[in-house]
Design a protein around this motif. Sequence first.
Motif, PDB file in Angstrom:
ATOM      1  N   GLN A  92      -6.582 107.492 117.991  1.00 42.47           N
ATOM      2  CA  GLN A  92      -7.718 108.255 118.500  1.00 42.47           C
ATOM      3  C   GLN A  92      -7.479 109.739 118.282  1.00 42.47           C
ATOM      4  N   ASN A  93      -8.548 110.452 117.940  1.00 42.46           N
ATOM      5  CA  ASN A  93      -8.477 111.907 117.923  1.00 42.46           C
ATOM      6  C   ASN A  93      -8.602 112.422 119.356  1.00 42.46           C
ATOM      7  N   THR A 133      -7.543 120.099 117.844  1.00 36.09           N
ATOM      8  CA  THR A 133      -7.759 118.659 117.739  1.00 36.09           C
ATOM      9  C   THR A 133      -6.538 118.017 117.100  1.00 36.09           C
ATOM     10  N   VAL A 134      -6.014 117.036 117.801  1.00 36.16           N
ATOM     11  CA  VAL A 134      -4.904 116.253 117.272  1.00 36.16           C
ATOM     12  C   VAL A 134      -5.522 115.009 116.655  1.00 36.16           C
ATOM     13  N   THR A 135      -5.413 114.875 115.362  1.00 35.14           N
ATOM     14  CA  THR A 135      -6.077 113.763 114.683  1.00 35.14           C
ATOM     15  C   THR A 135      -5.145 112.559 114.571  1.00 35.14           C
ATOM     16  N   SER A 136      -5.733 111.454 114.156  1.00 33.17           N
ATOM     17  CA  SER A 136      -4.950 110.226 113.995  1.00 33.17           C
ATOM     18  C   SER A 136      -3.953 110.357 112.835  1.00 33.17           C
ATOM     19  N   ALA A 137      -4.101 111.387 112.020  1.00 33.04           N
ATOM     20  CA  ALA A 137      -3.179 111.604 110.905  1.00 33.04           C
ATOM     21  C   ALA A 137      -1.840 112.202 111.352  1.00 33.04           C
ATOM     22  N   GLN A 138      -1.811 112.711 112.587  1.00 32.95           N
ATOM     23  CA  GLN A 138      -0.543 113.285 113.092  1.00 32.95           C
ATOM     24  C   GLN A 138       0.377 112.133 113.467  1.00 32.95           C
ATOM     25  N   GLY A 171      -2.120 117.152 110.265  1.00 28.41           N
ATOM     26  CA  GLY A 171      -2.556 116.256 111.330  1.00 28.41           C
ATOM     27  C   GLY A 171      -3.257 116.957 112.477  1.00 28.41           C
ATOM     28  N   TYR A 172      -3.446 118.252 112.354  1.00 28.45           N
ATOM     29  CA  TYR A 172      -4.135 119.046 113.383  1.00 28.45           C
ATOM     30  C   TYR A 172      -5.296 119.810 112.765  1.00 28.45           C
ATOM     31  N   SER A 173      -6.276 120.161 113.612  1.00 28.43           N
ATOM     32  CA  SER A 173      -7.344 121.047 113.169  1.00 28.43           C
ATOM     33  C   SER A 173      -7.752 121.942 114.329  1.00 28.43           C
ATOM     34  N   THR A 202      -8.962 116.325 121.632  1.00 27.15           N
ATOM     35  CA  THR A 202      -9.100 117.783 121.562  1.00 27.15           C
ATOM     36  C   THR A 202      -8.544 118.429 122.827  1.00 27.15           C
TER      37      THR A 202
END
Lengths: 114, 114
Positions: A17-18, A77-82, A63-65, A20
Amino acid sequence: DGGITQSPKYLFRKEGQNVTLSCEQNLNHDAMYWYRQDPGQGLRLIYYSQIVNDFQKGDIAEGYSVSREKKESFPLTVTSAQKNPTAFYLCASRLDSYSYNEQFFGPGTRLTVL
Amino acid sequence: GQNIDQPTEMTATEGAIVQINCTYQTSGFNGLFWYQQHAGEAPTFLSYNVLDGLEEKGRFSSFLSRSKGYSYLLLKELQMKDSASYLCAVRDNDGSGGSYIPTFGRGTSLIVHP
Protein backbone atom coordinates in the motif's frame (compact mmCIF):
# COMPACT_ATOMS: atom_id res chain seq x y z
CA ASP A 1 3.15 29.10 18.51
CA GLY A 2 5.34 28.52 15.47
CA GLY A 3 6.59 25.06 14.67
CA ILE A 4 6.51 21.95 12.53
CA THR A 5 3.86 19.30 12.88
CA GLN A 6 3.85 15.78 11.52
CA SER A 7 0.94 13.45 11.57
CA PRO A 8 0.24 10.82 12.53
CA LYS A 9 2.86 9.91 15.16
CA TYR A 10 2.43 6.19 14.53
CA LEU A 11 1.26 4.65 11.27
CA PHE A 12 0.68 1.05 10.30
CA ARG A 13 0.19 -0.14 6.75
CA LYS A 14 0.02 -3.38 4.90
CA GLU A 15 2.76 -4.26 2.47
CA GLY A 16 2.03 -3.04 -1.05
CA GLN A 17 0.00 0.00 0.00
CA ASN A 18 1.07 3.56 -0.63
CA VAL A 19 0.98 5.86 2.38
CA THR A 20 1.33 9.64 2.70
CA LEU A 21 3.00 11.32 5.68
CA SER A 22 2.01 14.87 6.50
CA CYS A 23 4.39 17.73 7.32
CA GLU A 24 3.22 21.30 8.00
CA GLN A 25 5.17 24.33 9.21
CA ASN A 26 4.04 27.83 10.14
CA LEU A 27 7.53 29.26 10.49
CA ASN A 28 7.45 30.87 7.05
CA HIS A 29 10.50 28.82 6.10
CA ASP A 30 11.42 28.43 2.44
CA ALA A 31 13.31 25.13 2.70
CA MET A 32 11.86 21.80 3.82
CA TYR A 33 13.39 18.32 4.11
CA TRP A 34 12.45 14.69 4.65
CA TYR A 35 14.79 12.31 6.47
CA ARG A 36 14.61 8.67 7.30
CA GLN A 37 16.17 7.36 10.51
CA ASP A 38 16.94 3.69 11.13
CA PRO A 39 18.64 2.30 14.25
CA GLY A 40 22.38 2.95 14.11
CA GLN A 41 22.11 4.77 10.77
CA GLY A 42 21.69 8.42 11.64
CA LEU A 43 19.54 10.67 9.43
CA ARG A 44 19.46 10.02 5.69
CA LEU A 45 18.04 12.59 3.29
CA ILE A 46 15.11 11.47 1.14
CA TYR A 47 13.93 14.67 -0.59
CA TYR A 48 14.29 18.37 -0.08
CA SER A 49 12.64 21.53 -1.35
CA GLN A 50 14.31 24.93 -1.42
CA ILE A 51 11.19 26.81 -2.45
CA VAL A 52 7.55 26.21 -3.24
CA ASN A 53 6.89 24.23 -6.43
CA ASP A 54 10.44 22.90 -6.47
CA PHE A 55 11.98 19.77 -4.96
CA GLN A 56 15.09 17.65 -5.40
CA LYS A 57 16.05 14.05 -4.70
CA GLY A 58 18.24 13.34 -1.72
CA ASP A 59 20.48 10.34 -1.12
CA ILE A 60 17.74 7.70 -0.83
CA ALA A 61 14.81 8.93 -2.96
CA GLU A 62 13.91 5.62 -4.61
CA GLY A 63 10.42 4.48 -3.66
CA TYR A 64 9.36 7.89 -2.35
CA SER A 65 7.64 10.92 -3.84
CA VAL A 66 6.89 14.45 -2.62
CA SER A 67 5.07 17.62 -3.61
CA ARG A 68 5.45 21.25 -2.58
CA GLU A 69 2.34 23.06 -3.74
CA LYS A 70 2.22 25.35 -0.70
CA LYS A 71 5.04 26.92 1.26
CA GLU A 72 3.85 25.46 4.54
CA SER A 73 3.28 21.89 3.39
CA PHE A 74 5.64 19.14 2.18
CA PRO A 75 3.93 15.73 2.20
CA LEU A 76 5.90 12.53 1.61
CA THR A 77 4.40 9.46 -0.07
CA VAL A 78 5.97 6.11 0.62
CA THR A 79 5.14 3.95 -2.36
CA SER A 80 4.96 0.19 -2.69
CA ALA A 81 8.26 0.40 -4.60
CA GLN A 82 10.13 1.21 -1.37
CA LYS A 83 11.62 -2.13 -0.38
CA ASN A 84 12.03 -1.53 3.34
CA PRO A 85 9.70 1.28 4.40
CA THR A 86 9.52 0.57 8.14
CA ALA A 87 11.41 3.45 9.77
CA PHE A 88 11.17 6.70 11.71
CA TYR A 89 10.51 9.61 9.32
CA LEU A 90 11.51 13.16 10.24
CA CYS A 91 10.50 16.34 8.47
CA ALA A 92 12.55 19.52 8.91
CA SER A 93 12.49 23.10 7.75
CA ARG A 94 14.97 25.95 7.55
CA LEU A 95 14.57 29.65 6.92
CA ASP A 96 16.40 29.33 3.62
CA SER A 97 18.95 27.12 1.97
CA TYR A 98 21.87 29.49 1.88
CA SER A 99 22.76 30.97 5.24
CA TYR A 100 24.06 29.16 8.31
CA ASN A 101 20.70 28.82 10.07
CA GLU A 102 19.83 25.51 11.65
CA GLN A 103 17.08 23.06 10.73
CA PHE A 104 13.98 22.72 12.88
CA PHE A 105 12.57 19.22 13.10
CA GLY A 106 9.05 17.91 13.49
CA PRO A 107 8.20 15.22 16.08
CA GLY A 108 8.45 12.41 13.51
CA THR A 109 6.22 9.65 12.22
CA ARG A 110 7.03 6.04 12.97
CA LEU A 111 5.86 3.94 10.04
CA THR A 112 5.48 0.21 10.38
CA VAL A 113 4.66 -1.89 7.34
CA LEU A 114 3.18 -5.27 8.19
CA GLY B 1 30.10 14.62 0.23
CA GLN B 2 31.41 13.98 3.70
CA ASN B 3 32.65 11.08 5.79
CA ILE B 4 31.60 11.67 9.40
CA ASP B 5 32.66 9.51 12.33
CA GLN B 6 31.36 9.53 15.92
CA PRO B 7 31.56 6.93 18.69
CA THR B 8 28.45 4.78 18.82
CA GLU B 9 27.89 4.87 22.57
CA MET B 10 29.31 6.52 25.68
CA THR B 11 28.47 6.27 29.37
CA ALA B 12 29.11 8.79 32.13
CA THR B 13 28.12 9.56 35.70
CA GLU B 14 25.73 12.25 36.84
CA GLY B 15 27.65 15.43 37.70
CA ALA B 16 30.66 14.51 35.59
CA ILE B 17 31.99 15.96 32.32
CA VAL B 18 31.86 14.11 29.01
CA GLN B 19 33.39 14.89 25.62
CA ILE B 20 31.82 13.53 22.44
CA ASN B 21 34.11 13.62 19.42
CA CYS B 22 33.28 13.98 15.75
CA THR B 23 35.75 13.68 12.89
CA TYR B 24 34.95 14.46 9.30
CA GLN B 25 36.41 14.56 5.80
CA THR B 26 34.98 17.01 3.33
CA SER B 27 36.06 18.75 0.14
CA GLY B 28 34.86 22.19 1.19
CA PHE B 29 33.86 22.72 4.81
CA ASN B 30 31.07 25.20 5.49
CA GLY B 31 29.95 24.63 9.06
CA LEU B 32 29.30 21.95 11.67
CA PHE B 33 26.16 21.46 13.75
CA TRP B 34 25.47 19.51 16.91
CA TYR B 35 21.94 18.28 17.69
CA GLN B 36 20.48 16.45 20.68
CA GLN B 37 17.86 13.77 20.13
CA HIS B 38 15.96 11.97 22.87
CA ALA B 39 14.65 8.53 21.96
CA GLY B 40 11.65 8.72 19.65
CA GLU B 41 11.72 12.51 19.50
CA ALA B 42 12.86 15.23 17.12
CA PRO B 43 16.49 16.39 17.08
CA THR B 44 16.97 19.81 18.65
CA PHE B 45 19.72 22.25 17.75
CA LEU B 46 22.58 22.66 20.22
CA SER B 47 25.40 24.53 18.47
CA TYR B 48 26.98 25.68 15.23
CA ASN B 49 30.69 26.14 14.52
CA VAL B 50 32.20 27.51 11.34
CA LEU B 51 35.42 29.06 12.69
CA ASP B 52 38.09 27.36 14.80
CA GLY B 53 37.68 27.55 18.53
CA LEU B 54 35.31 26.98 21.38
CA GLU B 55 31.68 28.09 21.54
CA GLU B 56 30.16 27.97 25.01
CA LYS B 57 26.46 27.83 25.83
CA GLY B 58 25.74 27.15 29.46
CA ARG B 59 26.64 23.55 30.31
CA PHE B 60 27.34 22.72 26.67
CA SER B 61 30.37 23.77 24.64
CA SER B 62 31.43 22.88 21.11
CA PHE B 63 34.92 23.01 19.67
CA LEU B 64 36.10 23.00 16.08
CA SER B 65 39.47 22.51 14.40
CA ARG B 66 39.09 22.82 10.64
CA SER B 67 42.68 21.83 9.90
CA LYS B 68 42.20 18.56 11.78
CA GLY B 69 38.65 17.90 10.58
CA TYR B 70 37.63 17.55 14.20
CA SER B 71 34.95 18.77 16.56
CA TYR B 72 33.83 17.87 20.03
CA LEU B 73 30.79 18.55 22.17
CA LEU B 74 31.55 19.01 25.87
CA LEU B 75 28.79 18.47 28.41
CA LYS B 76 29.47 19.63 31.98
CA GLU B 77 27.64 18.88 35.23
CA LEU B 78 25.85 15.98 33.59
CA GLN B 79 22.20 15.42 34.45
CA MET B 80 20.08 12.34 33.92
CA LYS B 81 18.07 14.21 31.31
CA ASP B 82 21.24 14.52 29.19
CA SER B 83 20.86 10.84 28.30
CA ALA B 84 20.19 11.11 24.56
CA SER B 85 21.75 10.70 21.15
CA TYR B 86 24.06 13.49 19.99
CA LEU B 87 24.27 14.06 16.25
CA CYS B 88 27.13 15.75 14.45
CA ALA B 89 26.23 17.25 11.04
CA VAL B 90 28.65 18.78 8.54
CA ARG B 91 27.83 21.15 5.70
CA ASP B 92 30.08 21.62 2.72
CA ASN B 93 30.31 24.19 0.03
CA ASP B 94 28.85 22.21 -2.70
CA GLY B 95 25.57 22.41 -2.07
CA SER B 96 24.03 20.81 -5.09
CA GLY B 97 22.69 23.98 -6.58
CA GLY B 98 23.18 26.02 -3.46
CA SER B 99 21.25 23.83 -1.07
CA TYR B 100 23.99 23.58 1.60
CA ILE B 101 22.34 20.64 3.27
CA PRO B 102 24.24 19.17 6.22
CA THR B 103 25.16 15.49 6.23
CA PHE B 104 24.52 13.76 9.55
CA GLY B 105 26.76 11.32 11.35
CA ARG B 106 25.26 8.20 12.91
CA GLY B 107 25.01 9.81 16.33
CA THR B 108 26.49 9.01 19.73
CA SER B 109 24.18 7.50 22.33
CA LEU B 110 25.06 8.96 25.75
CA ILE B 111 23.91 7.12 28.86
CA VAL B 112 24.15 9.02 32.14
CA HIS B 113 24.19 6.88 35.30
CA PRO B 114 23.28 8.09 38.81
